[in-house]
Design a protein around this motif. Sequence first.
Motif, PDB file in Angstrom:
ATOM      1  N   VAL A 124     -11.248  19.145  16.139  1.00 54.96           N
ATOM      2  CA  VAL A 124     -11.344  18.974  14.692  1.00 54.96           C
ATOM      3  C   VAL A 124     -11.801  20.246  13.984  1.00 54.96           C
ATOM      4  N   SER A 125     -12.419  21.171  14.708  1.00 55.60           N
ATOM      5  CA  SER A 125     -12.896  22.393  14.070  1.00 55.60           C
ATOM      6  C   SER A 125     -11.756  23.298  13.640  1.00 55.60           C
ATOM      7  N   GLY A 126     -10.546  23.025  14.140  1.00 53.56           N
ATOM      8  CA  GLY A 126      -9.403  23.876  13.819  1.00 53.56           C
ATOM      9  C   GLY A 126      -8.662  23.488  12.562  1.00 53.56           C
ATOM     10  N   GLY A 127      -9.065  22.409  11.903  1.00 52.42           N
ATOM     11  CA  GLY A 127      -8.406  22.021  10.664  1.00 52.42           C
ATOM     12  C   GLY A 127      -7.004  21.479  10.855  1.00 52.42           C
ATOM     13  N   GLY A 128      -6.782  20.628  11.849  1.00 49.70           N
ATOM     14  CA  GLY A 128      -5.468  20.031  12.081  1.00 49.70           C
ATOM     15  C   GLY A 128      -5.252  18.794  11.241  1.00 49.70           C
ATOM     16  N   THR A 129      -4.438  17.873  11.755  1.00 49.48           N
ATOM     17  CA  THR A 129      -4.164  16.630  11.042  1.00 49.48           C
ATOM     18  C   THR A 129      -4.377  15.436  11.966  1.00 49.48           C
ATOM     19  N   ILE A 130      -4.633  14.294  11.355  1.00 53.27           N
ATOM     20  CA  ILE A 130      -4.633  13.023  12.067  1.00 53.27           C
ATOM     21  C   ILE A 130      -3.693  12.085  11.316  1.00 53.27           C
ATOM     22  N   THR A 131      -3.144  11.112  12.031  1.00 56.80           N
ATOM     23  CA  THR A 131      -2.249  10.132  11.420  1.00 56.80           C
ATOM     24  C   THR A 131      -2.848   8.750  11.592  1.00 56.80           C
ATOM     25  N   LEU A 132      -2.973   8.035  10.490  1.00 51.65           N
ATOM     26  CA  LEU A 132      -3.465   6.666  10.525  1.00 51.65           C
ATOM     27  C   LEU A 132      -2.301   5.712  10.761  1.00 51.65           C
ATOM     28  N   ALA A 133      -2.580   4.610  11.451  1.00 49.66           N
ATOM     29  CA  ALA A 133      -1.551   3.597  11.651  1.00 49.66           C
ATOM     30  C   ALA A 133      -1.166   2.981  10.306  1.00 49.66           C
ATOM     31  N   ALA A 134       0.087   2.508  10.212  1.00 44.04           N
ATOM     32  CA  ALA A 134       0.556   1.850   8.995  1.00 44.04           C
ATOM     33  C   ALA A 134      -0.290   0.599   8.738  1.00 44.04           C
ATOM     34  N   PRO A 135      -0.558   0.285   7.472  1.00 43.89           N
ATOM     35  CA  PRO A 135       0.010   0.854   6.250  1.00 43.89           C
ATOM     36  C   PRO A 135      -0.808   1.976   5.633  1.00 43.89           C
ATOM     37  N   GLY A 136      -1.707   2.607   6.365  1.00 46.58           N
ATOM     38  CA  GLY A 136      -2.432   3.754   5.855  1.00 46.58           C
ATOM     39  C   GLY A 136      -3.648   3.403   5.027  1.00 46.58           C
ATOM     40  N   LEU A 137      -4.035   4.330   4.180  1.00 49.25           N
ATOM     41  CA  LEU A 137      -5.273   4.202   3.414  1.00 49.25           C
ATOM     42  C   LEU A 137      -5.257   2.979   2.500  1.00 49.25           C
TER      43      LEU A 137
END
Length: 383
Positions: free
Chosen positions: A277-290
């Motif tokens: 996480v220190s590298g500033g990448g991305t994560i993907t949440l499962a549908a339907p998201g936020l």
Amino acid sequence: MSNTLTNLIPDLYEALDTVSRELTGLIPAVTLDSGVERAAVGQEVRSFVTPASTAADITPAQQAPNTGDQTIANKSITISKARGVPVRWNGEEQRGLNSGAGYGGILQGQFSQAMRTLTNEIETDLAGLYLSSSRAYGTAGTTPFGTAGDFTDASNALKILKDNGAPLSDNQMVINTSAGASFLGKQAEANVAGTDAIQRQGIIMPTTGMDIRESAQILTPASGTGSSATTNAAGYAIGATVITLASAGTGTILAGDVITLAGDGNKYVVASGDADVSGGGTITLAAPGLRVAITTSATAITVVAASARNMVFNRSAIVLATRTPAVPSEGDDAVDATMITDPRSGLTFEVRLYKEYRQVHYEVSAAWGFSMVKPEHTALLLG
């Protein structure tokens, strides 16, 4: 040649009946898809997924508006496994047993163990689909249903499905034996349910609009080590799934982790994580998201501690395709074969007999594939 397996069929069914009473709550709770069963091992079969619709104002005109096009997505399922359990005996071994314990009884036990092995492997594969669930409810390390007469653990997990638009009928909850023991010990209503569903369908009790079952294969995976991670300051709307991280914090966020976001009471399941996480990448949440928008400022992310992934879902959200493993159209060396179908779970096992040099070789087998085709209609109950 005579049907040499005929005399064994009662033993096979008795063995199957023993195995079918084990704690395999996921298999009878999901959809068995007969259409997918025609696929070969490794072959993908796709089913369509219609997107959400968008409403528009109606304005009278000479012609209908040039609107309504959609991109139709799809989900795939693959017959990914063809597995067999061998059982082999030679003549001298049979002769020795017939003067003692008895060959027939031991053979029945071996068939039972073979079916048990395949059943548990299928159940474990289904339990692994927790990775794609939409959101979670509950407290890590706290066994659900710990308060007598309180079904809110079930009703709040079901609320996730309702909020996501899942059907109101045929919803399922499959819990581990710890949650099951708490449910049976604390919920007095289960003792006077007046139903034989436990014996006949493995259902502890239908409650809050769900059939509650137990499974011995519910997983308790390790959680990522992410600490002090935050989102970037871009801001994210309701429904967003891909979240970019700031270069902050340490450790990992793993696929299948449950996370919380500051200012948001929901617990989200991570579909795709970040190895650092220190590298500033991305994560993907499962549908339907936020469910709650993230403001344009760094928002703290907390990884929920390791916990049991009890599963809540609509039956149509998870598909299991099972069939017998294919044989060449010309046949193989088997001198006989029979299929045994468990009427409760729907699983079909094939038993094949191969006669070899002064010995016999049995194989108990099944082929299957599995997929979560509708993550929005699934949730987790932590424990």
